[in-house]
Design a protein around this motif. Structure first.
Motif, PDB file in Angstrom:
ATOM      1  N   GLY A 189       0.813  -1.210   0.000  1.00 54.01           N
ATOM      2  CA  GLY A 189       0.000   0.000   0.000  1.00 54.01           C
ATOM      3  C   GLY A 189       0.846   1.259   0.000  1.00 54.01           C
ATOM      4  N   LEU A 190       1.943   1.235   0.762  1.00 56.48           N
ATOM      5  CA  LEU A 190       2.841   2.384   0.797  1.00 56.48           C
ATOM      6  C   LEU A 190       3.494   2.600  -0.562  1.00 56.48           C
ATOM      7  CD1 LEU A 190       4.410   4.617   2.257  1.00 56.48           C
ATOM      8  CD2 LEU A 190       6.080   2.870   2.959  1.00 56.48           C
ATOM      9  N   LEU A 191       4.030   1.533  -1.153  1.00 55.54           N
ATOM     10  CA  LEU A 191       4.687   1.663  -2.457  1.00 55.54           C
ATOM     11  C   LEU A 191       3.694   2.125  -3.527  1.00 55.54           C
ATOM     12  CD1 LEU A 191       7.018  -1.476  -2.619  1.00 55.54           C
ATOM     13  CD2 LEU A 191       7.632   0.877  -2.097  1.00 55.54           C
ATOM     14  N   ALA A 192       2.460   1.638  -3.454  1.00 57.24           N
ATOM     15  CA  ALA A 192       1.450   2.032  -4.440  1.00 57.24           C
ATOM     16  C   ALA A 192       1.197   3.535  -4.374  1.00 57.24           C
ATOM     17  CB  ALA A 192       0.153   1.264  -4.190  1.00 57.24           C
ATOM     18  N   ARG A 193       1.180   4.099  -3.172  1.00 52.52           N
ATOM     19  CA  ARG A 193       0.942   5.532  -3.037  1.00 52.52           C
ATOM     20  C   ARG A 193       2.175   6.354  -3.388  1.00 52.52           C
ATOM     21  NH1 ARG A 193      -2.438   2.674  -0.410  1.00 52.52           N
ATOM     22  NH2 ARG A 193      -4.533   3.427   0.092  1.00 52.52           N
ATOM     23  N   LEU A 194       3.331   5.873  -2.998  1.00 45.82           N
ATOM     24  CA  LEU A 194       4.563   6.598  -3.318  1.00 45.82           C
ATOM     25  C   LEU A 194       4.846   6.597  -4.818  1.00 45.82           C
ATOM     26  CD1 LEU A 194       6.970   5.384  -0.479  1.00 45.82           C
ATOM     27  CD2 LEU A 194       5.739   7.559  -0.617  1.00 45.82           C
ATOM     28  N   SER A 195       4.298   5.630  -5.536  1.00 51.22           N
ATOM     29  CA  SER A 195       4.559   5.521  -6.977  1.00 51.22           C
ATOM     30  C   SER A 195       3.795   6.556  -7.790  1.00 51.22           C
ATOM     31  CB  SER A 195       4.170   4.129  -7.477  1.00 51.22           C
ATOM     32  OG  SER A 195       2.764   3.974  -7.503  1.00 51.22           O
ATOM     33  N   HIS A 196       2.795   7.198  -7.185  1.00 53.62           N
ATOM     34  CA  HIS A 196       1.957   8.176  -7.897  1.00 53.62           C
ATOM     35  C   HIS A 196       1.339   7.589  -9.160  1.00 53.62           C
ATOM     36  CE1 HIS A 196       2.980  11.478  -5.242  1.00 53.62           C
ATOM     37  NE2 HIS A 196       4.246  11.132  -5.325  1.00 53.62           N
ATOM     38  N   GLY A 197       0.920   6.345  -9.060  1.00 54.62           N
ATOM     39  CA  GLY A 197       0.226   5.721 -10.179  1.00 54.62           C
ATOM     40  C   GLY A 197       1.118   5.133 -11.248  1.00 54.62           C
ATOM     41  N   CYS A 198       2.417   5.036 -10.967  1.00 57.12           N
ATOM     42  CA  CYS A 198       3.371   4.520 -11.957  1.00 57.12           C
ATOM     43  C   CYS A 198       3.884   3.153 -11.514  1.00 57.12           C
ATOM     44  CB  CYS A 198       4.521   5.501 -12.141  1.00 57.12           C
ATOM     45  SG  CYS A 198       3.970   7.102 -12.774  1.00 57.12           S
ATOM     46  N   PRO A 199       3.358   2.073 -12.093  1.00 55.23           N
ATOM     47  CA  PRO A 199       3.692   0.730 -11.628  1.00 55.23           C
ATOM     48  C   PRO A 199       5.162   0.369 -11.775  1.00 55.23           C
ATOM     49  CG  PRO A 199       2.486   0.626 -13.703  1.00 55.23           C
ATOM     50  CD  PRO A 199       2.418   2.047 -13.229  1.00 55.23           C
ATOM     51  N   GLY A 200       5.825   0.936 -12.776  1.00 54.61           N
ATOM     52  CA  GLY A 200       7.238   0.625 -12.966  1.00 54.61           C
ATOM     53  C   GLY A 200       8.067   1.008 -11.752  1.00 54.61           C
ATOM     54  N   TRP A 201       7.774   2.188 -11.174  1.00 59.34           N
ATOM     55  CA  TRP A 201       8.515   2.616  -9.981  1.00 59.34           C
ATOM     56  C   TRP A 201       8.210   1.690  -8.812  1.00 59.34           C
ATOM     57  CZ3 TRP A 201       7.760   3.786  -4.947  1.00 59.34           C
ATOM     58  CH2 TRP A 201       8.826   4.392  -4.270  1.00 59.34           C
ATOM     59  N   ALA A 202       6.941   1.330  -8.637  1.00 58.89           N
ATOM     60  CA  ALA A 202       6.555   0.471  -7.523  1.00 58.89           C
ATOM     61  C   ALA A 202       7.240  -0.889  -7.614  1.00 58.89           C
ATOM     62  CB  ALA A 202       5.044   0.308  -7.495  1.00 58.89           C
ATOM     63  N   LEU A 203       7.276  -1.458  -8.809  1.00 55.08           N
ATOM     64  CA  LEU A 203       7.926  -2.760  -8.979  1.00 55.08           C
ATOM     65  C   LEU A 203       9.430  -2.662  -8.744  1.00 55.08           C
ATOM     66  CD1 LEU A 203       5.961  -3.965 -12.132  1.00 55.08           C
ATOM     67  CD2 LEU A 203       5.835  -4.939  -9.833  1.00 55.08           C
ATOM     68  N   GLN A 204      10.032  -1.551  -9.186  1.00 54.50           N
ATOM     69  CA  GLN A 204      11.456  -1.351  -8.959  1.00 54.50           C
ATOM     70  C   GLN A 204      11.745  -1.217  -7.466  1.00 54.50           C
ATOM     71  OE1 GLN A 204      13.066   2.089 -10.926  1.00 54.50           O
ATOM     72  NE2 GLN A 204      15.144   1.735 -10.208  1.00 54.50           N
ATOM     73  N   ALA A 205      10.920  -0.450  -6.772  1.00 56.46           N
ATOM     74  CA  ALA A 205      11.114  -0.254  -5.333  1.00 56.46           C
ATOM     75  C   ALA A 205      10.878  -1.549  -4.565  1.00 56.46           C
ATOM     76  CB  ALA A 205      10.189   0.837  -4.825  1.00 56.46           C
ATOM     77  N   ALA A 206       9.966  -2.382  -5.061  1.00 59.72           N
ATOM     78  CA  ALA A 206       9.699  -3.659  -4.401  1.00 59.72           C
ATOM     79  C   ALA A 206      10.910  -4.581  -4.454  1.00 59.72           C
ATOM     80  CB  ALA A 206       8.495  -4.344  -5.055  1.00 59.72           C
ATOM     81  N   GLY A 207      11.689  -4.470  -5.515  1.00 57.69           N
ATOM     82  CA  GLY A 207      12.863  -5.320  -5.658  1.00 57.69           C
ATOM     83  C   GLY A 207      14.162  -4.674  -5.216  1.00 57.69           C
ATOM     84  N   ASP A 208      14.112  -3.378  -4.891  1.00 57.34           N
ATOM     85  CA  ASP A 208      15.311  -2.644  -4.502  1.00 57.34           C
ATOM     86  C   ASP A 208      15.010  -1.838  -3.238  1.00 57.34           C
ATOM     87  OD1 ASP A 208      17.594  -1.154  -4.218  1.00 57.34           O
ATOM     88  OD2 ASP A 208      17.481  -0.156  -6.166  1.00 57.34           O
ATOM     89  N   GLY A 209      15.357  -2.409  -2.094  1.00 60.28           N
ATOM     90  CA  GLY A 209      15.063  -1.766  -0.825  1.00 60.28           C
ATOM     91  C   GLY A 209      15.755  -0.436  -0.629  1.00 60.28           C
TER      92      GLY A 209
END
Length: 340
Positions: A189-209
């Motif tokens: 939920g945090l990554l989804a909001r921090l991504s501002h609607g951009c899934p590429g950033w969320a997926l990158q952040a999920a794999g890169d702490g």
């Protein structure tokens, strides 16, 4: 390579292929990491797939496109090396595209040229590209990716079919991140909001702490500057300004954090539900802080922060811009028992 949230655009391309109505040039617009490159590669697979129902994702053509090794699918962007810091896509790069486009496909059915960051085309490069778009070669498709189509010549825009990719709702990205139990819901939920609607950033952040750790550090520095005195704020401005010449994007990202923080304060102050906030991991602190500022003060500083970003983009003096921004942080009020 999965399409996330832009299935309608993918279906549009599939339908156009069946009808034989695919055009020779597309302009895809949207913020960074929203899925423009993924959709461009989807189109390349669709045009070159060997299966009866393309794209299959499994044939040699699809696999090579996914790995970036297909000889007929080229991605063109800024070229940088140790000796030069390129800021525009050069006319020489476009000339190379034109030469390659004049030759038949080497291995696939169609050549696809993806221009990543098309707004960075130099004037000469854009004019040269225009000639190719006006007189397209057979079995050649151009895909221009841009964050801001207004930075492209109207003549180039008019030769392309426009595909707009808008940010996705947080719930869509959160669902993707929690699929198959690969990530717990609060972090997703945090990554989804921090991504501002951009899934590429969320997926990158999920794999890169490290991305979240860097954000935590920046948020701590932000809070220290807001809660500190004028000396602490000016020291913060000086440190941030020193980073700007070599790390412009990083500094603009920091300003985005400032905008998110003050927007959250504004939403809390206005009594909006918590699920609209971006920094949901800091909601308690935000709720504690919001009563100390007026709505007018928060709104004013949001405007100041946006203006600072615009001035930096126009090559204003970074230290001066950021020091003025620090001076405009609204005064914190000591209150008792009030929320406005």
């Amino acid at each position: 390579m999965k399409i996330i949230g832009h299935e309608k655009a993918a279906s549009f391309f599939q339908g156009a292929l069946k009808k034989g109505s695919l055009t020779h040039a597309y302009l895809m617009t949207g913020p960074p990491h929203v899925g423009k490159m993924t959709l461009a590669r989807f189109l390349a697979r669709l045009l070159n797939c060997e299966a009866a129902e393309p794209p299959c994702g499994e044939c040699p053509q699809c696999r090579k496109i996914d790995t970036g090794s297909h000889p007929d699918v080229q991605v063109i962007g800024l070229v940088q090396n140790e000796n030069t810091e390129a800021k525009l896509i050069s006319i020489e790069q476009v000339k190379e595209i034109q030469h390659s486009a004049s030759l038949p496909p080497f291995e696939g059915k169609c050549k696809v040229f993806v221009i990543d960051g098309a707004e960075l085309l130099s004037v000469e490069a854009a004019n040269r590209l225009l000639k190719t778009l006006e007189e397209p070669e057979d079995k050649v498709v151009f895909v221009l990716l841009t964050m801001n189509q207004n930075l492209l010549p109207e003549t180039v825009i008019s030769r392309c079919q426009h595909i707009e990719l808008r940010p996705l709702p947080p719930v869509v990205i959160e669902t993707v991140l929690t699929a198959e139990g690969v990530m717990e819901k609060p972090r997703a939920g945090l990554l989804a909001r921090l991504s501002h609607g951009c899934p590429g950033w969320a997926l990158q952040a999920a794999g890169d702490g490290s991305l979240l750790r860097q954000r935590e550090e920046e948020m701590d520095r932000l809070a220290a500057a807001v809660e500190g005195g004028r000396e602490e704020r000016f020291e913060y401005a000086v440190r941030l300004a020193a980073r700007y010449p070599q790390h412009r994007a990083d500094v603009h990202n920091v300003l985005d954090l400032w905008l998110d923080y003050w927007r959250d304060l504004l939403l809390v102050k206005a009594g909006c539900p918590a699920d609209l906030l971006t920094n949901i991991d800091r909601i308690d602190k935000i709720r504690e802080t919001a009563p100390h500022y007026s709505l007018a003060g928060i709104k004013g500083f949001i405007g100041t922060t946006r203006e600072a970003g615009e001035q930096l983009s126009q090559n204003a003096n970074p230290r001066l811009v950021l020091e003025v921004m620090m001076l405009d942080i609204p005064e914190r009020r000591e209150i008792a028992g009030t929320t406005r």
